[in-house]
Design an enzyme around this catalytic site. Structure first.
Site: not given
Ligand code: COA
Length: 326
Positions: A112, A251, A281
């Site tokens: 990520c 994020h 996500n």
């Protein structure tokens, strides 16, 4: 040292919307549990598009936005942990799709944090004078590595891609970059690849399932810690204060992680740009999708500063501060 400008952005998510109620039909969960623990309401799930397909669509948008010709692209850095294949790299597949015949292409694996890592690599190449026109892509199809029977992970992720076009220019728009890794904690967020299995290996090698494993609470604590740490490091390097930052784009993993980091930084949630309720996500695509949205919704104007920060498997973290010039 050459100056770096972001001259275009793009993003793509698959059309299929899967909301929390849809997930409650396949695992023992509820909209109430997912919303209260994560802030996620729905996510986009691929119905067959692979990472390169989504990456190509985001890339085409960024190229159009930057108004450059594909022949001018000298480097494609693509961040992903869900490549189409071990080889060719997903960056090379995108090169073929968009016909960027003059580009050098490679993938970066930083989960990520991938978009932040890829941006840093692109920035350093441009500053050093090695390349002038660089396409950065973050793309992941997490739906293909999720265990859809594991309610603690399958509810968190969505699929998507994002891209940014970086060029050597007149004004330096990247005020600071920062990255870090902690491999010692890598076991808390994993997805195994293939086992070593050849005629010279003693004994029977078991098959490995390439699915995501996660210690949720460890990752939660890690996320809060490195979000705060990265924000402070980026501000210090850019010699600017939090008050000067128009938006922090974190994020998009979990609303509560951002909330805890906001408390530690002593700022309100209104300072963050958040879209995780819509996409979940999306791993390497997450901060790039949010950056593209912020620009295209005209939420920022020339001169505004945006602080962008990612964290994830590896474990990895990193970010950059961008002065808007579009
Ligand atoms: N629906 C309903 N119940 C669930 C559930 C779900 N989707 N997932 C887990 N549970 C249950 C657990 O089984 C557990 O039940 P038990 O108490 O009977 O054992 C209970 O909920 C609490 O589980 P726990 O894991 O302690 O919950 P939590 O409050 O820590 O929240 C996460 C779990 C995953 C939401 C949270 O730890 C988190 O967000 N971590 C970070 C993950 C992340 O962002 N990863 C990617 C980073 S890049």
């Amino acid at each position: 040292m050459n100056k770096v400008e972001i001259t275009g952005t793009g993003s793509y998510v698959p059309p299929k919307i899967v909301d929390n109620n849809d997930l409650s039909l396949i695992v023992d969960t509820s909209d109430e549990w997912i919303t209260s623990r994560t802030g996620i309401k729905e996510r986009r799930i691929s119905q067959g598009e692979d990472t390169s397909d989504m990456a190509t669509k985001a890339a085409i948008e960024a190229i159009k936005d930057a108004k450059i010709s594909v022949e001018d692209i000298e480097l494609i850095v693509l961040a992903t942990v869900t490549p189409d294949s071990f080889m060719p790299s997903t960056a090379c597949i995108v090169q073929k799709n968009i016909k960027a015949v003059n580009a050098t292409c490679f993938d970066v694996s930083a989960a990520c944090s991938g978009f932040a890592y890829a941006m840093d690599i692109a920035v350093q190449f441009i500053r050093a004078g090695r390349f002038k026109n660089v396409l950065v892509i973050g793309a992941d199809t997490f739906s293909k590595i999720l265990d859809w029977k594991d309610r603690s992970t399958c509810i968190l992720f969505g699929d998507g891609a994002s891209a940014a076009f970086l060029q050597s220019g007149e004004e330096d728009q990247i005020l600071s970059t920062y990255t870090g890794s902690d491999g010692s904690k890598g076991d808390s967020l994993t997805c195994p690849a293939v086992a070593v299995n050849n005629p010279y290996v003693d004994g029977v090698t078991g098959t490995i399932k390439s699915v995501v494993g996660m210690e949720g609470r460890e990752i939660f604590k890690f996320g809060v810690k490195v979000l705060e740490k990265s924000v402070k490091a980026l501000l210090q390097q850019a010699d600017c204060t939090l008050e000067e930052i128009k938006y922090i784009i974190p994020h998009q993993a979990n609303y509560r992680i951002i909330e805890c980091a906001a408390k530690k930084l002593g700022i309100g949630m209104d300072r963050f740009y958040i879209n995780l309720d819509s996409y979940g996500n999306t791993s390497a695509a997450s901060i790039g999708i949010a950056l593209d949205e912020v620009r295209k919704k005209n939420l920022v104007k020339k001169g505004d500063k945006i602080l962008i920060v990612g964290f994830g498997g590896g474990l990895t973290y990193g970010g950059f501060i961008l002065k808007v010039n579009l």
